[in-house]
Design a protein around this motif. Structure first.
Motif, PDB file in Angstrom:
ATOM      1  N   LEU A 191       0.823  -1.211   0.000  1.00 54.54           N
ATOM      2  CA  LEU A 191       0.000   0.000   0.000  1.00 54.54           C
ATOM      3  C   LEU A 191       0.858   1.261   0.000  1.00 54.54           C
ATOM      4  CD1 LEU A 191      -2.715  -1.172   2.556  1.00 54.54           C
ATOM      5  CD2 LEU A 191      -3.115  -0.651   0.138  1.00 54.54           C
ATOM      6  N   LEU A 192       1.983   1.211   0.696  1.00 59.01           N
ATOM      7  CA  LEU A 192       2.913   2.337   0.706  1.00 59.01           C
ATOM      8  C   LEU A 192       3.446   2.620  -0.703  1.00 59.01           C
ATOM      9  CD1 LEU A 192       4.688   4.383   2.351  1.00 59.01           C
ATOM     10  CD2 LEU A 192       6.355   2.541   2.575  1.00 59.01           C
ATOM     11  N   LEU A 193       3.850   1.569  -1.400  1.00 55.98           N
ATOM     12  CA  LEU A 193       4.380   1.726  -2.756  1.00 55.98           C
ATOM     13  C   LEU A 193       3.296   2.187  -3.724  1.00 55.98           C
ATOM     14  CD1 LEU A 193       6.610  -1.496  -2.972  1.00 55.98           C
ATOM     15  CD2 LEU A 193       7.384   0.863  -2.690  1.00 55.98           C
ATOM     16  N   LEU A 194       2.096   1.622  -3.580  1.00 55.18           N
ATOM     17  CA  LEU A 194       1.000   1.974  -4.491  1.00 55.18           C
ATOM     18  C   LEU A 194       0.551   3.422  -4.287  1.00 55.18           C
ATOM     19  CD1 LEU A 194      -0.697   0.803  -6.737  1.00 55.18           C
ATOM     20  CD2 LEU A 194      -2.303  -0.076  -5.039  1.00 55.18           C
ATOM     21  N   SER A 195       0.470   3.859  -3.024  1.00 53.23           N
ATOM     22  CA  SER A 195       0.090   5.256  -2.764  1.00 53.23           C
ATOM     23  C   SER A 195       1.174   6.213  -3.272  1.00 53.23           C
ATOM     24  CB  SER A 195      -0.153   5.470  -1.261  1.00 53.23           C
ATOM     25  OG  SER A 195       0.991   5.127  -0.508  1.00 53.23           O
ATOM     26  N   PHE A 196       2.448   5.801  -3.175  1.00 52.19           N
ATOM     27  CA  PHE A 196       3.554   6.612  -3.686  1.00 52.19           C
ATOM     28  C   PHE A 196       3.442   6.759  -5.209  1.00 52.19           C
ATOM     29  CE2 PHE A 196       7.848   6.997  -5.424  1.00 52.19           C
ATOM     30  CZ  PHE A 196       8.350   8.061  -4.698  1.00 52.19           C
ATOM     31  N   ILE A 197       3.136   5.642  -5.894  1.00 50.59           N
ATOM     32  CA  ILE A 197       2.992   5.665  -7.360  1.00 50.59           C
ATOM     33  C   ILE A 197       1.814   6.544  -7.766  1.00 50.59           C
ATOM     34  CG2 ILE A 197       2.421   4.236  -9.368  1.00 50.59           C
ATOM     35  CD1 ILE A 197       4.008   1.958  -7.978  1.00 50.59           C
ATOM     36  N   CYS A 198       0.679   6.384  -7.076  1.00 45.11           N
ATOM     37  CA  CYS A 198      -0.513   7.165  -7.416  1.00 45.11           C
ATOM     38  C   CYS A 198      -0.295   8.656  -7.162  1.00 45.11           C
ATOM     39  CB  CYS A 198      -1.714   6.671  -6.605  1.00 45.11           C
ATOM     40  SG  CYS A 198      -2.335   5.052  -7.105  1.00 45.11           S
ATOM     41  N   PHE A 199       0.441   8.986  -6.113  1.00 46.10           N
ATOM     42  CA  PHE A 199       0.636  10.392  -5.755  1.00 46.10           C
ATOM     43  C   PHE A 199       1.607  11.094  -6.712  1.00 46.10           C
ATOM     44  CE2 PHE A 199       2.643  13.851  -3.326  1.00 46.10           C
ATOM     45  CZ  PHE A 199       1.514  14.541  -2.909  1.00 46.10           C
TER      46      PHE A 199
END
Length: 339
Positions: A140-148
């Motif tokens: 989730l940390l990586l996915l939120s970083f990518i989305c942001f």
């Protein structure tokens, strides 16, 4: 040819004998299962009867304490302590006996016995739960970083929010099973996962539009920070729990949590600023959403609902953490007076 046939016959005879042994072993296994089931039933009913007797004994002791002499009061005090010891022992016994599922587990799993019978099984399930939390938090940390920073497509946001819904729903089920097996998780730290699952579901259904885009980056930044803090908490809490278990100061089924508990006071107070900052970010999200809800072009019900969810999360997280800190400070200030 005859030699080959002889070898096949010998091999078959060996397999047949092995099969007969397996049948006997399985028969004994089923017999032991029946014996265990009967022992579980007998033990549960005996504990229930003994608990009623202890309750009656406690009432009688409390009644006699008022009219007893000094010597009698000491004897009654000893009995009270022994009653408490037995009640604690019964709680330990209950962790290894089948029990009825709570409402949530009954709705999700039905009337399935989720009590694990051995310590090894309980610890293995607890460790699997901790690893599941860590791995999903990193994802989730990586996915939120990518989305942001890199991707701004609504369907990618939907994948992120769906993963959040699945993650929190799975956590609630696993935590309910762990509580059944003796884990002592404080009420709010379980309940806030239900709120988080509902909030993620509302975010998932929020249609793309002007208001969604206004709040999107704020929500992703919050998620990025939250997942970072959770990774930080897992790293330090797991080490602290391991040390406290080795010293015999914590229960073997205690878990890491996404908040602050009393056992973290020694060595983990440096996490408090990170936690309080996250709590006030939840309040900021709530106020931002309530302001958006006042706009004339606000038609989505998700805006107000998300605002309510963030407000509940802030209230529960902030005041629960504050209560723990206040209690520890109060107990620490009282120690010098008693010494």
């Amino acid at each position: 040819m005859s030699q080959s046939l002889t070898e096949i016959q010998e091999e078959w005879e060996s397999l047949r004998q092995e099969y007969q042994k397996l049948q006997e072993t399985h028969r004994k296994y089923l017999q032991k299962l029946d014996e265990i089931s009967k022992l579980q039933s007998d033990c549960s009913s005996s504990i229930a009867r003994h608990r009623k007797s202890l309750e009656e004994m406690s009432r009688r002791v409390n009644k006699c304490t008022k009219d007893s002499s000094a010597n009698g009061g000491k004897t009654l005090g000893d009995i009270k302590e022994k009653v408490k010891t037995q009640e604690h022992a019964f709680s330990e016994m209950d962790a290894y006996l089948p029990k009825k599922n709570g409402l949530y587990l009954s709705l999700v799993l039905g009337n399935v016995n989720v009590t694990l019978l051995s310590k090894q099984s309980k610890f293995a399930y607890k460790d699997e739960y901790e690893k599941f939390k860590l791995y999903l938090t990193v994802i989730l940390l990586l996915l939120s970083f990518i989305c942001f920073f890199f991707v701004s497509y609504r369907f990618v946001d939907a994948i992120f929010n769906f993963l959040l819904v699945w993650y929190y729903c799975t956590l609630t089920i696993r935590e309910s099973i762990l509580i059944t097996n003796g884990s002592r998780i404080k009420g709010w730290w379980v309940f806030h996962h239900y709120i988080s699952a509902f909030l993620s579901g509302v975010m998932l259904t929020w249609p793309d539009g002007k208001l969604y885009q206004i709040f999107r980056n704020q929500f992703l930044a919050y998620s990025l920070y939250q997942n970072f803090v959770q990774c930080l908490q897992y790293y330090y809490q797991s080490g602290c729990l391991y040390r406290l278990r080795a010293l015999g100061e914590r229960h073997n089924m205690d878990l890491t949590v996404e908040g602050f508990q009393s056992w973290m006071w020694k060595g983990l107070t440096f996490l408090l600023p990170f936690l309080f900052f996250g709590h006030f970010w939840q309040l900021f999200n709530s106020l931002s959403l309530f302001r958006m809800a006042q706009l004339p072009d606000c038609k989505e019900w998700q805006v107000r609902m998300c605002g309510v969810c963030f407000l509940i999360l802030f209230t529960g997280n902030f005041f629960t953490t504050l209560a723990v800190v206040r209690h520890k400070l109060k107990s620490r200030n009282q120690k010098p007076k008693t010494m």
